[in-house]
Design a protein around this motif. Sequence first.
Motif, PDB file in Angstrom:
ATOM      1  N   GLY A  10       0.955  -1.449   0.001  1.00  0.00           N
ATOM      2  CA  GLY A  10       0.029   0.311  -0.173  1.00  0.00           C
ATOM      3  C   GLY A  10       0.892   1.743  -0.229  1.00  0.00           C
ATOM      4  O   GLY A  10       2.124   1.142   0.882  1.00  0.00           O
ATOM      5  N   ASP A  11       0.288   2.390  -0.403  1.00  0.00           N
ATOM      6  CA  ASP A  11       0.826   3.481  -0.703  1.00  0.00           C
ATOM      7  C   ASP A  11       1.421   3.780   0.390  1.00  0.00           C
ATOM      8  O   ASP A  11       3.017   4.516   0.530  1.00  0.00           O
ATOM      9  CB  ASP A  11       0.741   4.589  -1.285  1.00  0.00           C
ATOM     10  N   GLN A  12       1.238   4.043   1.801  1.00  0.00           N
ATOM     11  CA  GLN A  12       1.628   4.721   3.016  1.00  0.00           C
ATOM     12  C   GLN A  12       2.937   3.389   3.968  1.00  0.00           C
ATOM     13  O   GLN A  12       3.868   3.920   3.918  1.00  0.00           O
ATOM     14  CB  GLN A  12       1.061   4.497   3.894  1.00  0.00           C
ATOM     15  N   GLN A  13       2.435   2.179   3.590  1.00  0.00           N
ATOM     16  CA  GLN A  13       3.196   1.143   4.090  1.00  0.00           C
ATOM     17  C   GLN A  13       5.061   1.639   2.739  1.00  0.00           C
ATOM     18  O   GLN A  13       5.826   1.520   3.367  1.00  0.00           O
ATOM     19  CB  GLN A  13       2.770   0.149   3.939  1.00  0.00           C
ATOM     20  N   SER A  14       4.533   1.386   1.662  1.00  0.00           N
ATOM     21  CA  SER A  14       5.662   1.658   0.747  1.00  0.00           C
ATOM     22  C   SER A  14       6.360   3.052   1.259  1.00  0.00           C
ATOM     23  O   SER A  14       7.473   2.475   0.520  1.00  0.00           O
ATOM     24  CB  SER A  14       5.362   1.718  -0.793  1.00  0.00           C
ATOM     25  N   ALA A  15       5.761   4.192   1.212  1.00  0.00           N
ATOM     26  CA  ALA A  15       6.774   5.452   1.394  1.00  0.00           C
ATOM     27  C   ALA A  15       6.870   5.967   2.893  1.00  0.00           C
ATOM     28  O   ALA A  15       7.979   6.116   2.949  1.00  0.00           O
ATOM     29  CB  ALA A  15       5.388   6.691   1.575  1.00  0.00           C
ATOM     30  N   ALA A  16       6.835   4.332   3.727  1.00  0.00           N
ATOM     31  CA  ALA A  16       7.246   4.804   5.091  1.00  0.00           C
ATOM     32  C   ALA A  16       8.503   3.585   5.136  1.00  0.00           C
ATOM     33  O   ALA A  16       9.771   3.919   5.030  1.00  0.00           O
ATOM     34  CB  ALA A  16       6.249   3.760   5.968  1.00  0.00           C
ATOM     35  N   LEU A  17       8.920   2.605   3.821  1.00  0.00           N
ATOM     36  CA  LEU A  17       9.762   1.778   2.853  1.00  0.00           C
ATOM     37  C   LEU A  17      11.028   3.393   2.463  1.00  0.00           C
ATOM     38  O   LEU A  17      12.102   2.723   3.416  1.00  0.00           O
ATOM     39  CB  LEU A  17       9.198   0.782   2.534  1.00  0.00           C
ATOM     40  N   GLY A  18      10.263   3.825   1.044  1.00  0.00           N
ATOM     41  CA  GLY A  18      11.004   4.653   0.631  1.00  0.00           C
ATOM     42  C   GLY A  18      11.286   5.830   1.684  1.00  0.00           C
ATOM     43  O   GLY A  18      12.677   6.136   1.592  1.00  0.00           O
ATOM     44  N   VAL A  19      11.282   5.760   2.708  1.00  0.00           N
ATOM     45  CA  VAL A  19      11.518   7.253   3.952  1.00  0.00           C
ATOM     46  C   VAL A  19      12.906   6.429   4.212  1.00  0.00           C
ATOM     47  O   VAL A  19      13.028   7.144   5.326  1.00  0.00           O
ATOM     48  CB  VAL A  19      11.094   8.249   4.358  1.00  0.00           C
ATOM     49  N   GLY A  20      12.989   5.525   4.253  1.00  0.00           N
ATOM     50  CA  GLY A  20      13.420   4.755   5.481  1.00  0.00           C
ATOM     51  C   GLY A  20      12.672   4.966   7.331  1.00  0.00           C
ATOM     52  O   GLY A  20      13.860   4.912   8.280  1.00  0.00           O
ATOM     53  N   VAL A  21      11.752   4.448   7.192  1.00  0.00           N
ATOM     54  CA  VAL A  21      10.707   4.233   8.246  1.00  0.00           C
ATOM     55  C   VAL A  21      11.120   2.480   8.307  1.00  0.00           C
ATOM     56  O   VAL A  21      10.056   1.608   8.742  1.00  0.00           O
ATOM     57  CB  VAL A  21       9.956   4.161   8.145  1.00  0.00           C
ATOM     58  N   VAL A  22      12.121   2.442   8.873  1.00  0.00           N
ATOM     59  CA  VAL A  22      12.687   0.503   9.340  1.00  0.00           C
ATOM     60  C   VAL A  22      12.948   0.134  10.551  1.00  0.00           C
ATOM     61  O   VAL A  22      13.281  -1.195  10.620  1.00  0.00           O
ATOM     62  CB  VAL A  22      14.153   0.588   8.057  1.00  0.00           C
ATOM     63  N   THR A  23      13.289   1.462  11.114  1.00  0.00           N
ATOM     64  CA  THR A  23      13.874   0.697  13.031  1.00  0.00           C
ATOM     65  C   THR A  23      12.908   2.024  13.725  1.00  0.00           C
ATOM     66  O   THR A  23      11.833   2.438  13.602  1.00  0.00           O
ATOM     67  CB  THR A  23      14.956   1.196  13.433  1.00  0.00           C
ATOM     68  N   PRO A  24      12.823   0.492  14.769  1.00  0.00           N
ATOM     69  CA  PRO A  24      11.425   1.640  15.821  1.00  0.00           C
ATOM     70  C   PRO A  24      12.332   3.214  16.473  1.00  0.00           C
ATOM     71  O   PRO A  24      13.147   3.788  16.283  1.00  0.00           O
ATOM     72  CB  PRO A  24      11.892   0.942  17.598  1.00  0.00           C
ATOM     73  N   GLY A  25      10.947   4.192  16.482  1.00  0.00           N
ATOM     74  CA  GLY A  25      11.485   5.796  16.375  1.00  0.00           C
ATOM     75  C   GLY A  25      11.562   6.497  15.542  1.00  0.00           C
ATOM     76  O   GLY A  25      11.131   7.398  15.560  1.00  0.00           O
ATOM     77  N   ASN A  26      11.212   5.830  14.501  1.00  0.00           N
ATOM     78  CA  ASN A  26      11.191   5.882  12.980  1.00  0.00           C
ATOM     79  C   ASN A  26       9.758   6.608  12.652  1.00  0.00           C
ATOM     80  O   ASN A  26       8.991   6.026  12.578  1.00  0.00           O
ATOM     81  CB  ASN A  26      11.898   5.447  11.324  1.00  0.00           C
ATOM     82  N   VAL A  27       9.026   7.746  12.332  1.00  0.00           N
ATOM     83  CA  VAL A  27       7.824   8.353  11.775  1.00  0.00           C
ATOM     84  C   VAL A  27       7.966   9.470  11.128  1.00  0.00           C
ATOM     85  O   VAL A  27       9.129   9.616   9.997  1.00  0.00           O
ATOM     86  CB  VAL A  27       7.496   9.192  13.017  1.00  0.00           C
ATOM     87  N   LYS A  28       6.862   9.161   9.891  1.00  0.00           N
ATOM     88  CA  LYS A  28       6.916   9.753   8.704  1.00  0.00           C
ATOM     89  C   LYS A  28       5.266  10.473   8.540  1.00  0.00           C
ATOM     90  O   LYS A  28       4.571   9.691   8.770  1.00  0.00           O
ATOM     91  CB  LYS A  28       7.010   8.953   6.856  1.00  0.00           C
TER      92      LYS A  28
END
Length: 512
Positions: free
Chosen positions: A235-253
């Motif tokens: 989904g676009d929002q999960q894909s965007a989270a991956l594409g901006v580096g939301v891959v570890t705890p504490g990361n928010v986009k």
Amino acid sequence: MFVAALDLGTTGCRTYIFDLAGSIIASDYQEWESYYPSPSWVEQNANSWWESIKKTTEGAIKKSGIDKSEIVSLSVTNQRETIVPVDKEGNPLHNALVWQDRRTTDQVDYIKKKIGIDKIYRTTGLTIDPYFSATKILWFKDEKPEIYQKAHKFLLVSDFIIYKLTGKFYTDYSNASRTMLFDIKKLKYSEDIASELELDLDKMPETIESGVEIGEINSDEILFDKKTLVVSGAGDQQSAALGVGVVTPGNVKLTTGTGSFMLAFLEKPNFDPKQRVLCSCHAIPGKWVQEASIFTTGAFLRWFRDELGTEECRLASEQNQDPYEIITEEAEQSPIGANMLLAIPHLVGAGAPHWNPYARGIIYGLSLGHKRRDITRAILEGVAFEVKKNIEVFSELGIEPKELKLTGGGSRSNFWNQIYSDVLGMICVRNVIEEATSLGAAILAATGAGLFSDVVSAADSICKVDKKWNPNIDHQNTYNEIYSLSKELYSILSEKNFYKNYIDITQNKNSD
């Protein structure tokens, strides 16, 4: 070697071609039309998605100058929740009901009584709202029973495109987790919920992880080489989270396009006792996201552009600029607080943290002396206030972001980004590659084809910060006071049941 990302948003689609360093080689865009049979109903013709993606694929490949055989794999990312019934050959039986569509309030009330909010939330991570696909499928069953019976599958946008590319009916966990029919802990459709709603799960596509090979292309209609691998996207929002580096705890986009969507990384499902924010599957296998959805943020600005921004559009045309650049430049000339205007961006109902399908947009405080720039600044600030409400909820749930990663078309505005920073009292950052949604899909496409060992290491190596905004303390203090008034205004109307009463009265008048 190259990979392609097919990004089907709310208002149009883009095909991107990326190299393995994450650089965009070429892209092409095509808009499509939405239809409004009534003011709160939103539909799209699913065939227009396919026709548009064919055109953008041809355009991107031709612009790139590469041979199509050099594109190793592709992945699809999409506007979520939007649902279309199709027959066995994948032909649409009705216009798709778009995620913004609010016609299913009767179905929402029925699900609340039949199953209850708690069970839905604890199983699916979602609240009961017209936003989600199950309410739309139930609407077909209730209001269009002949279409429900004929439907072989109910498909999300990416599912429809995957079928057109491969002839296979698949969806991924991140998209399935937005249907309100998917158990996010067991990672499969909930037979209990489907049974209570008397919905046939055989009408749903098979679910798989993101980043998994589905097969080669078998369509002669699109320009891709038939050896190109189709990999499950997100989904676009999960894909965007991956594409901006939301891959570890504490990361928010925060992604702002038509709406604004805030996602935080989770190692395991996390449920809000007050059910204000949601939990869904991430694009990263075995991970989840906490999510807050605000429905009409960029759409509020677009409404201004289309209905009130004639002068700004004229200037943009003369100066060969994007109208939004002119609009936000003008907004910057309005003082903090927008000359005492407040805007609340609930144009199709309120999402997180309120989940009020009856809420509507507000511009409060208009006087004869106000200018258009005051309205646009009030919109920008009003969106930031909605984001702040949800940041506060995240904080209650143990999520403490040190910074907010901004993506989407809204992040192009340095002025808006500064407003976010001032309102939130938080550092905001924008990555080098703005197109985070498509980049996330490209990472999945490359990983699924074996070009990266895993999606997390790929994101870590590709996602780099371009610019930061630090909060202005004086502005922050002023915004804190205005923010309190904005919350109070919404609360007064909600607690008095004004929103629902107003809609009931006006709908009855219109039906007369």
